[in-house]
Design a protein around this motif. Structure first.
Motif, PDB file in Angstrom:
ATOM      1  N   UNK A 114       6.373 -10.632   1.756  1.00 10.32           N
ATOM      2  CA  UNK A 114       6.616  -9.238   2.123  1.00 10.32           C
ATOM      3  C   UNK A 114       7.219  -8.457   0.972  1.00 10.32           C
ATOM      4  N   UNK A 115       8.099  -9.073   0.214  1.00 12.59           N
ATOM      5  CA  UNK A 115       8.691  -8.383  -0.941  1.00 12.59           C
ATOM      6  C   UNK A 115       7.645  -8.079  -2.000  1.00 12.59           C
ATOM      7  N   UNK A 116       6.662  -8.948  -2.145  1.00 17.59           N
ATOM      8  CA  UNK A 116       5.601  -8.737  -3.126  1.00 17.59           C
ATOM      9  C   UNK A 116       4.481  -7.841  -2.596  1.00 17.59           C
ATOM     10  N   UNK A 117       4.457  -7.617  -1.285  1.00 17.00           N
ATOM     11  CA  UNK A 117       3.355  -6.868  -0.698  1.00 17.00           C
ATOM     12  C   UNK A 117       2.054  -7.644  -0.724  1.00 17.00           C
ATOM     13  N   UNK A 118       2.134  -8.959  -0.631  1.00 16.39           N
ATOM     14  CA  UNK A 118       0.955  -9.818  -0.700  1.00 16.39           C
ATOM     15  C   UNK A 118       0.975 -10.795   0.475  1.00 16.39           C
ATOM     16  N   UNK A 120      -6.314   4.220   5.506  1.00  7.22           N
ATOM     17  CA  UNK A 120      -6.136   3.507   4.247  1.00  7.22           C
ATOM     18  C   UNK A 120      -6.932   2.219   4.260  1.00  7.22           C
ATOM     19  N   UNK A 121      -7.298   1.750   3.079  1.00  5.71           N
ATOM     20  CA  UNK A 121      -8.136   0.544   2.976  1.00  5.71           C
ATOM     21  C   UNK A 121      -7.427  -0.509   2.137  1.00  5.71           C
ATOM     22  N   UNK A 122      -7.270  -1.691   2.733  1.00  4.80           N
ATOM     23  CA  UNK A 122      -6.635  -2.799   2.032  1.00  4.80           C
ATOM     24  C   UNK A 122      -7.712  -3.671   1.397  1.00  4.80           C
ATOM     25  N   UNK A 123      -7.437  -4.264   0.225  1.00  2.00           N
ATOM     26  CA  UNK A 123      -8.443  -5.105  -0.436  1.00  2.00           C
ATOM     27  C   UNK A 123      -8.968  -6.243   0.429  1.00  2.00           C
ATOM     28  N   UNK A 124      -8.206  -6.680   1.432  1.00  4.54           N
ATOM     29  CA  UNK A 124      -8.667  -7.758   2.295  1.00  4.54           C
ATOM     30  C   UNK A 124      -9.633  -7.288   3.375  1.00  4.54           C
ATOM     31  N   UNK A 165       0.829  -1.204   0.000  1.00  4.36           N
ATOM     32  CA  UNK A 165       0.000   0.000   0.000  1.00  4.36           C
ATOM     33  C   UNK A 165       0.863   1.253   0.000  1.00  4.36           C
ATOM     34  N   UNK A 166       0.300   2.337  -0.498  1.00  5.11           N
ATOM     35  CA  UNK A 166       0.908   3.653  -0.374  1.00  5.11           C
ATOM     36  C   UNK A 166       0.335   4.303   0.872  1.00  5.11           C
ATOM     37  N   UNK A 167       1.143   4.374   1.930  1.00  2.00           N
ATOM     38  CA  UNK A 167       0.627   4.852   3.201  1.00  2.00           C
ATOM     39  C   UNK A 167       0.805   6.333   3.458  1.00  2.00           C
ATOM     40  N   UNK A 168       1.223   7.096   2.441  1.00  2.00           N
ATOM     41  CA  UNK A 168       1.524   8.506   2.684  1.00  2.00           C
ATOM     42  C   UNK A 168       0.295   9.331   3.036  1.00  2.00           C
ATOM     43  N   UNK A 169      -0.892   8.892   2.625  1.00  2.00           N
ATOM     44  CA  UNK A 169      -2.106   9.660   2.904  1.00  2.00           C
ATOM     45  C   UNK A 169      -2.923   9.066   4.045  1.00  2.00           C
ATOM     46  N   UNK A 170      -2.375   8.114   4.747  1.00  4.13           N
ATOM     47  CA  UNK A 170      -3.131   7.470   5.840  1.00  4.13           C
ATOM     48  C   UNK A 170      -2.195   7.194   7.013  1.00  4.13           C
ATOM     49  N   UNK A 171      -1.734   8.267   7.639  1.00  2.00           N
ATOM     50  CA  UNK A 171      -0.728   8.140   8.688  1.00  2.00           C
ATOM     51  C   UNK A 171      -1.351   8.330  10.072  1.00  2.00           C
ATOM     52  N   UNK A 172      -0.886   7.515  10.999  1.00  6.37           N
ATOM     53  CA  UNK A 172      -1.430   7.516  12.357  1.00  6.37           C
ATOM     54  C   UNK A 172      -1.224   8.860  13.033  1.00  6.37           C
TER      55      UNK A 172
END
Length: 408
Positions: A362-366, A229-233, A202-209
């Motif tokens: 983790x490398x694939x982000x999946x 941020x929203x993940x497909x899962x 994910x691109x987390x730049x717009x959803x920071x704690x």
């Protein structure tokens, strides 16, 4: 007819005005009497700021809810400072209403940005004022007397870098969301350059704690909806800043943010950097379950023992500690039983050694999907089931007796 009027329905609000004229005060008192509120308007003739403030402590302590009417006509700049100060002082229990002679869009925007949630024209008219009080009474009735929903905060702390804490946090959140059908928020609480978003692709730049914490005094469900941020899962995610040199979060604001997030989600999973104790104290206080994550190498186990000693000194933390041993292999010379004996606590979670498989995901982000045919998927599914199906009270009762033996 006003929605309220019955003292048993809603709490009596504290109503204050700042720089409002006598006509405004009279109209407010009249509207309050019609609702049988057992209070009168408290008036302040000067704007309020940290440098020019009345003694609010008794009011803050006694008020269950508060409504402040701030007139923006005399000085918009000082009115903004007043609204911001009141929002901070009466955090979580105040509605700030901006007053002005006309609905100027620029002035309305300025008021909203300063913390005002309502805007009324002066002189006050009966219908708009009654509509405002109706909305507030419905809000108070729904929040003040309704049993608040309290989700579970699960925090994970790695005994050193590289033990797989982020990987476990990500998969616990995924499996709670997918397998257990829970509403889950995953927080990357590493002060900067955390990896949760990376591992999720994910691109987390717009959803920071830290943005949620900074905006805690005006936080509501709608604002939160725009920050996560929203993940497909299905899970929601709040990321760590992806830059260096970020200022530390305010501890009180962090505690308030976690309390609010518990009301929005079934589970809040927090990935923490154990070395940042001051940064973590509000998380530790809010957590119902705290996992210390270690591997079986000597350095990790030494750190695990030291951190257990440290956590036992923290108020009410010891009974919530659970040990997660990652990358467990029967070929390792240090057996699990020996680890339990060394740290004087049971191992609650044993994750099989699948370093190559996890490195690929983790490398694939999946992340590994629930239902996948692998020992890891089965272990994560069981873990999520345990977390979702066992209450804190049950686990604490079972584990308290062996923990007490540490002091005998």
């Amino acid at each position: 007819m006003p929605f309220g009027g019955n003292k048993l329905d809603v709490p009596d609000p504290l109503v204050i005005t700042v720089c409002a004229g006598p006509d405004t005060v009279d109209r407010l008192n009249h509207a309050m009497r019609r609702r049988a509120w057992q209070s009168e308007v408290s008036t302040y003739t000067s704007y309020i700021s940290p440098d020019k403030r009345p003694y609010f402590a008794p009011l803050i302590k006694s008020a269950e809810v508060c409504v402040a009417f701030v007139d923006f006509s005399r000085s918009a700049e000082e009115a903004v400072e007043t609204a911001q100060y009141l929002t901070q002082m009466f955090s979580g229990k105040i509605t700030v209403v901006a007053l002005a002679k006309s609905k100027d869009p620029a002035k309305i925007l300025t008021a909203m940005r300063s913390g005002c949630s309502e805007f009324l024209e002066t002189p006050l008219q009966e219908d708009p004022l009654n509509d405002l009080f109706d909305r507030l009474e419905r809000q108070w009735l729904s929040t003040h007397f309704k049993e608040p929903q309290t989700g579970t905060v699960v925090s994970l702390f790695g005994t050193k870098g590289g033990v797989g804490t982020t990987t476990l946090a990500v998969h616990l959140a995924v499996f709670l969301s997918q397998s257990q059908k829970k509403r889950v928020l995953l927080i990357d609480h590493v002060p900067e350059l955390g990896h949760v978003s990376v591992y999720l692709g994910m691109d987390g730049r717009r959803s920071q704690f830290n943005e949620v914490v900074k905006n805690v005094n005006r936080l509501d469900s709608q604002l939160l909806h725009g920050l996560v941020g929203r993940h497909p899962m299905g899970l929601h995610v709040l990321s760590s800043p992806d830059i260096c040199g970020v200022r530390p979060m305010d501890s009180d604001a962090l505690a308030k943010a976690l309390e609010f997030l518990r009301s929005e989600y079934d589970y809040v999973v927090v990935d923490c950097d154990i070395r940042q104790e001051a940064h973590n104290m509000p998380v530790i206080a809010a957590s119902q379950r705290l996992y210390l994550v270690s591997t079986q190498d000597v350095a990790s186990l030494r750190n695990l023992s030291r951190y257990i000693d440290r956590f036992t000194l923290l108020d009410a933390a010891v009974e919530r500690i659970e040990i997660a041993l990652n990358r467990v292999s029967d070929l390792d010379p240090t057996l699990v039983e020996q680890v339990e004996k060394a740290v004087k606590l049971p191992i609650n979670l044993r994750v099989p050694n699948a370093y190559a498989e996890l490195t690929k995901t983790t490398n694939l982000g999946e992340p590994i999907m629930p239902g996948a045919k692998s020992p890891l998927a089965a272990r994560f599914a069981k873990w999520a089931e345990t977390v979702a199906g066992t209450t804190h009270a049950e686990t604490a009762t079972k584990r308290l007796k062996p923990l007490l033996s540490l002091w005998r």
